[in-house]
Write a protein that holds these residues in place. Structure first.
Motif, PDB file in Angstrom:
ATOM      1  N   ARG A  43       0.829  -1.209   0.000  1.00 28.14           N
ATOM      2  CA  ARG A  43       0.000   0.000   0.000  1.00 28.14           C
ATOM      3  C   ARG A  43       0.866   1.262   0.000  1.00 28.14           C
ATOM      4  NH1 ARG A  43      -4.524  -1.932   4.401  1.00 28.14           N
ATOM      5  NH2 ARG A  43      -5.048  -3.858   3.310  1.00 28.14           N
ATOM      6  N   ASP A  45       1.162   3.586   2.101  1.00 34.10           N
ATOM      7  CA  ASP A  45       1.793   3.871   3.392  1.00 34.10           C
ATOM      8  C   ASP A  45       2.874   2.854   3.761  1.00 34.10           C
ATOM      9  OD1 ASP A  45       0.316   1.620   4.049  1.00 34.10           O
ATOM     10  OD2 ASP A  45      -0.855   2.594   5.622  1.00 34.10           O
ATOM     11  N   GLN A  47       2.385  -0.439   4.116  1.00 35.02           N
ATOM     12  CA  GLN A  47       1.845  -1.690   4.649  1.00 35.02           C
ATOM     13  C   GLN A  47       1.978  -2.772   3.585  1.00 35.02           C
ATOM     14  OE1 GLN A  47      -2.089  -1.403   6.325  1.00 35.02           O
ATOM     15  NE2 GLN A  47      -2.295  -3.587   6.495  1.00 35.02           N
ATOM     16  N   GLY A  48       2.515  -3.911   3.970  1.00 37.23           N
ATOM     17  CA  GLY A  48       2.728  -5.015   3.044  1.00 37.23           C
ATOM     18  C   GLY A  48       4.164  -5.142   2.570  1.00 37.23           C
ATOM     19  N   THR A 107       6.213   3.380  -3.086  1.00 40.15           N
ATOM     20  CA  THR A 107       5.828   2.007  -2.769  1.00 40.15           C
ATOM     21  C   THR A 107       5.173   1.315  -3.966  1.00 40.15           C
ATOM     22  OG1 THR A 107       3.776   2.842  -1.829  1.00 40.15           O
ATOM     23  CG2 THR A 107       5.591   2.394  -0.293  1.00 40.15           C
TER      24      THR A 107
END
Length: 190
Positions: A43, A45, A47-48, A107
């Motif tokens: 994501r 931000d 995340q992942g 990202t």
């Protein structure tokens, strides 16, 4: 045309719904390991993002070996799209949409490289290699210095030039996304 001829077909389609709900006796439930192997999205931000680390210097060699044949030695494009350049061109008559000029999140680069590149062997790069190639592509766009390294903490902090160039979805049934933390310029971790 006589619609009575189609009546048996129409009636049989009505029975297909309840029958489709019955198990077909094929396949198997997905295990948590199978799901984890496919659950690789990253994501905005961060995340992942997986554990790992890669430097611009390491990425240069990987890029030359695995990416340059399609994207050009300096990301200028060849058989595939350009990855670098185009800054300031989006409002021109000939916009060049590259990682540096168009993409709003660093990202997204990691996510795309991880799942789809290299073209001849998608998902073959390790997390460290993916961080390194991402660092090098960001360096080609002037967004990271040559001595920079990326990891799950520093990658989401890279400030992309077009991060504010997109508009929110105006549909009333789509909730607005919560924005990621504001990135800082030329972030690196060592």
């Amino acid at each position: 045309m006589r619609y009575e001829a189609f009546l048996p077909l129409i009636l049989s389609l009505g029975l297909a719904g309840p029958l489709a709900a019955e198990p077909l006796g094929i396949g198997r439930p997905a295990s948590s390991e199978t799901i984890a192997a496919w659950d690789i999205d990253v994501r905005p931000d961060g995340q992942g993002l997986p554990p790992g680390r890669g430097s611009v210097r390491d990425g240069a060699g990987l890029y030359a070996a695995r990416c340059a044949a399609c994207h050009g030695a300096r990301g200028e494009g060849a058989a595939a799209e350009a990855l670098a350049g185009g800054l300031g061109s989006l409002a021109s008559a000939k916009p060049l949409r590259t990682v540096g000029s168009f993409w709003p999140y660093a990202t997204t680069l990691f996510d795309y490289v991880r799942r789809a590149m290299p073209f001849d062997a998608p998902q073959s790069l390790t997390p460290d290699e993916t961080y390194a190639v991402s660092a090098y592509v960001l360096h080609l766009n002037g967004l990271l210095p040559e001595e920079a390294s990326l990891d799950a903490t520093s990658l989401p902090r890279v400030a992309m030039p077009n991060r504010d160039g997109f508009t929110a979805d105006p549909r009333p049934d789509v909730p607005p996304p919560s924005p990621p933390a504001r990135p800082t310029e030329h972030t690196e971790s060592r």
